[in-house]
Motif scaffolding. Structure first.
Motif, PDB file in Angstrom:
ATOM      1  N   ALA A  14       0.822  -1.217   0.000  1.00 49.44           N
ATOM      2  CA  ALA A  14       0.000   0.000   0.000  1.00 49.44           C
ATOM      3  C   ALA A  14       0.849   1.256   0.000  1.00 49.44           C
ATOM      4  CB  ALA A  14      -0.939  -0.005   1.206  1.00 49.44           C
ATOM      5  N   SER A  15       2.047   1.193   0.577  1.00 41.86           N
ATOM      6  CA  SER A  15       2.911   2.376   0.576  1.00 41.86           C
ATOM      7  C   SER A  15       3.292   2.780  -0.845  1.00 41.86           C
ATOM      8  CB  SER A  15       4.173   2.115   1.407  1.00 41.86           C
ATOM      9  OG  SER A  15       5.088   1.269   0.712  1.00 41.86           O
ATOM     10  N   ALA A  16       3.326   1.807  -1.746  1.00 41.69           N
ATOM     11  CA  ALA A  16       3.698   2.080  -3.133  1.00 41.69           C
ATOM     12  C   ALA A  16       2.489   2.226  -4.056  1.00 41.69           C
ATOM     13  CB  ALA A  16       4.599   0.967  -3.655  1.00 41.69           C
ATOM     14  N   SER A  17       1.453   1.391  -3.824  1.00 42.86           N
ATOM     15  CA  SER A  17       0.318   1.333  -4.753  1.00 42.86           C
ATOM     16  C   SER A  17      -0.977   1.865  -4.181  1.00 42.86           C
ATOM     17  CB  SER A  17       0.109  -0.120  -5.212  1.00 42.86           C
ATOM     18  OG  SER A  17       1.276  -0.642  -5.794  1.00 42.86           O
ATOM     19  N   GLY A  18      -0.989   2.197  -2.894  1.00 42.19           N
ATOM     20  CA  GLY A  18      -2.209   2.695  -2.275  1.00 42.19           C
ATOM     21  C   GLY A  18      -3.080   1.574  -1.728  1.00 42.19           C
ATOM     22  N   LEU A  19      -4.027   1.966  -0.897  1.00 43.86           N
ATOM     23  CA  LEU A  19      -4.934   0.986  -0.296  1.00 43.86           C
ATOM     24  C   LEU A  19      -5.999   0.515  -1.273  1.00 43.86           C
ATOM     25  CD1 LEU A  19      -5.439   2.549   3.245  1.00 43.86           C
ATOM     26  CD2 LEU A  19      -4.532   0.254   2.776  1.00 43.86           C
ATOM     27  N   ALA A  58      14.746   7.327   4.874  1.00 45.62           N
ATOM     28  CA  ALA A  58      16.050   7.149   4.230  1.00 45.62           C
ATOM     29  C   ALA A  58      16.460   5.680   4.202  1.00 45.62           C
ATOM     30  CB  ALA A  58      17.110   7.979   4.955  1.00 45.62           C
ATOM     31  N   GLY A  59      16.053   4.920   5.225  1.00 46.27           N
ATOM     32  CA  GLY A  59      16.371   3.507   5.280  1.00 46.27           C
ATOM     33  C   GLY A  59      15.521   2.656   4.367  1.00 46.27           C
ATOM     34  N   ARG A  60      14.555   3.273   3.687  1.00 50.72           N
ATOM     35  CA  ARG A  60      13.665   2.572   2.754  1.00 50.72           C
ATOM     36  C   ARG A  60      13.033   1.343   3.402  1.00 50.72           C
ATOM     37  NH1 ARG A  60      13.549   4.804  -2.060  1.00 50.72           N
ATOM     38  NH2 ARG A  60      15.248   6.218  -2.685  1.00 50.72           N
ATOM     39  N   VAL A  61      12.510   1.549   4.581  1.00 50.73           N
ATOM     40  CA  VAL A  61      11.809   0.476   5.288  1.00 50.73           C
ATOM     41  C   VAL A  61      10.627  -0.008   4.458  1.00 50.73           C
ATOM     42  CG1 VAL A  61      10.515  -0.102   7.386  1.00 50.73           C
ATOM     43  CG2 VAL A  61      12.543   1.376   7.525  1.00 50.73           C
ATOM     44  N   LEU A  62       9.957   0.923   3.786  1.00 50.04           N
ATOM     45  CA  LEU A  62       8.819   0.594   2.929  1.00 50.04           C
ATOM     46  C   LEU A  62       9.160   0.945   1.480  1.00 50.04           C
ATOM     47  CD1 LEU A  62       5.875   1.981   5.098  1.00 50.04           C
ATOM     48  CD2 LEU A  62       6.667  -0.383   4.921  1.00 50.04           C
ATOM     49  N   PRO A  63       8.721   0.145   0.530  1.00 50.58           N
ATOM     50  CA  PRO A  63       9.066   0.416  -0.874  1.00 50.58           C
ATOM     51  C   PRO A  63       8.519   1.738  -1.392  1.00 50.58           C
ATOM     52  CG  PRO A  63       7.423  -1.347  -0.708  1.00 50.58           C
ATOM     53  CD  PRO A  63       7.951  -1.108   0.680  1.00 50.58           C
ATOM     54  N   GLY A  64       7.398   2.196  -0.827  1.00 49.09           N
ATOM     55  CA  GLY A  64       6.827   3.471  -1.259  1.00 49.09           C
ATOM     56  C   GLY A  64       7.245   4.644  -0.408  1.00 49.09           C
ATOM     57  N   GLY A  65       8.111   4.407   0.557  1.00 50.77           N
ATOM     58  CA  GLY A  65       8.610   5.486   1.414  1.00 50.77           C
ATOM     59  C   GLY A  65       7.762   5.714   2.640  1.00 50.77           C
ATOM     60  N   CYS A  66       6.533   6.220   2.454  1.00 50.67           N
ATOM     61  CA  CYS A  66       5.664   6.531   3.593  1.00 50.67           C
ATOM     62  C   CYS A  66       4.245   6.041   3.318  1.00 50.67           C
ATOM     63  CB  CYS A  66       5.655   8.025   3.883  1.00 50.67           C
ATOM     64  SG  CYS A  66       4.630   8.478   5.318  1.00 50.67           S
ATOM     65  N   PHE A  67       3.786   5.092   4.096  1.00 50.92           N
ATOM     66  CA  PHE A  67       2.428   4.569   3.968  1.00 50.92           C
ATOM     67  C   PHE A  67       1.406   5.678   4.121  1.00 50.92           C
ATOM     68  CE2 PHE A  67      -1.401   3.191   6.166  1.00 50.92           C
ATOM     69  CZ  PHE A  67      -1.852   2.138   5.376  1.00 50.92           C
ATOM     70  N   PHE A  68       1.594   6.546   5.111  1.00 53.09           N
ATOM     71  CA  PHE A  68       0.582   7.556   5.430  1.00 53.09           C
ATOM     72  C   PHE A  68       0.543   8.675   4.390  1.00 53.09           C
ATOM     73  CE2 PHE A  68       1.549   5.530   9.507  1.00 53.09           C
ATOM     74  CZ  PHE A  68       0.280   5.054   9.797  1.00 53.09           C
ATOM     75  N   ALA A  69       1.692   9.076   3.872  1.00 57.16           N
ATOM     76  CA  ALA A  69       1.693  10.100   2.829  1.00 57.16           C
ATOM     77  C   ALA A  69       0.935   9.609   1.600  1.00 57.16           C
ATOM     78  CB  ALA A  69       3.129  10.470   2.456  1.00 57.16           C
ATOM     79  N   THR A  70       1.124   8.338   1.257  1.00 59.58           N
ATOM     80  CA  THR A  70       0.453   7.760   0.093  1.00 59.58           C
ATOM     81  C   THR A  70      -1.047   7.631   0.317  1.00 59.58           C
ATOM     82  OG1 THR A  70       2.432   6.500  -0.521  1.00 59.58           O
ATOM     83  CG2 THR A  70       0.334   5.739  -1.423  1.00 59.58           C
ATOM     84  N   THR A  71      -1.432   7.051   1.445  1.00 60.36           N
ATOM     85  CA  THR A  71      -2.845   6.720   1.649  1.00 60.36           C
ATOM     86  C   THR A  71      -3.705   7.918   2.053  1.00 60.36           C
ATOM     87  OG1 THR A  71      -2.384   6.019   3.938  1.00 60.36           O
ATOM     88  CG2 THR A  71      -2.308   4.335   2.218  1.00 60.36           C
ATOM     89  N   GLU A  72      -3.132   8.858   2.790  1.00 57.87           N
ATOM     90  CA  GLU A  72      -3.917  10.035   3.159  1.00 57.87           C
ATOM     91  C   GLU A  72      -4.218  10.885   1.927  1.00 57.87           C
ATOM     92  OE1 GLU A  72      -1.599  11.739   6.282  1.00 57.87           O
ATOM     93  OE2 GLU A  72      -2.173  10.177   7.710  1.00 57.87           O
ATOM     94  N   PHE A  73      -3.266  10.979   1.016  1.00 54.57           N
ATOM     95  CA  PHE A  73      -3.527  11.698  -0.232  1.00 54.57           C
ATOM     96  C   PHE A  73      -4.554  10.939  -1.071  1.00 54.57           C
ATOM     97  CE2 PHE A  73      -2.659  12.667  -4.696  1.00 54.57           C
ATOM     98  CZ  PHE A  73      -2.709  14.054  -4.678  1.00 54.57           C
TER      99      PHE A  73
END
Length: 212
Positions: free
Chosen positions: A25-30, A101-116
């Motif tokens: 979801a961090s990369a493709s959304g929910l 910076a550690g790229r824990v998630l492939p999309g960077g930030c789950f919340f930035a992606t899904t809230e938008f």
């Protein structure tokens, strides 16, 4: 014991599946998240996932809750081990930027992606994301208020505004790092918050002189 063992294995499986869901979801959304998509990515049967979530919305809501738990574990908890006041605020922001910076998630930030993705789409998923965002904002404001009460920020500090500015640097880092030079982006995000805090703190020596 066998029952307890099965329950423990079931919980581990559920957590592993949700970790994968947060990453996807961090990369493709929910909206693109489905039991079928998740089963395919994990190499498991779709029917096995139905035992945990009966609908796409249930999976989406569970994924949000898992992302919150991950955020608490990797960003909030380390910061809370730092002394209260401006050092804790700084540590929280540093942990957030390090998470990106550690790229824990492939999309960077789950919340930035899904809230938008869901900010203009009414429903249970948007409501849950709004609750999470409100709780995060309240947490930031609480840390700023603590720093004011300790005398590490001026009594005239606009608590809500400073919390907003700190969060804005984090959001900008999450978004810009995917399109522009990430090293420059993260340095600017770190320096921006550090400069804010050092300019306001009566004792700037509490904070480092520059980003690590």
């Amino acid at each position: 014991m066998n029952v307890d063992g099965r329950l423990a294995r079931g919980q581990r499986t559920r957590t592993a599946v949700l970790d994968a869901a947060v990453g996807l979801a961090s990369a493709s959304g929910l909206d693109g998240l489905s039991l079928g998509h998740l089963a395919e990515s994990l190499g498991v049967s779709k029917s096995g996932l139905f035992a945990h979530w009966r609908s796409k919305e249930e999976l989406q809501l569970a994924t949000i809750d898992r992302a919150v738990a991950q955020w608490q574990e990797l960003i909030i908890a380390p910061a809370l081990r730092t002394s209260r006041g401006v050092r804790r605020i700084h540590a929280l922001h540093e942990a957030r930027i390090e998470f990106y910076a550690g790229r824990v998630l492939p999309g960077g930030c789950f919340f930035a992606t899904t809230e938008f993705e869901f900010n203009a789409r009414p429903g249970a998923v948007r409501d849950r994301l709004a609750e999470v965002f409100a709780a995060w904002t309240a947490f930031l404001e609480r840390l700023v208020t603590e720093a004011v009460e300790l005398g590490e920020l001026p009594p005239t500090t606009d608590v809500a505004l400073l919390a907003y500015e700190i969060d804005a640097y984090g959001i900008a880092a999450a978004m810009r790092s995917r399109l522009l030079d990430p090293e420059v982006t993260y340095r600017h995000a770190r320096l921006g918050v550090l400069n804010l805090l050092r300019a306001l703190c009566p004792d700037p020596a509490l904070l480092p002189e520059g980003p690590a």
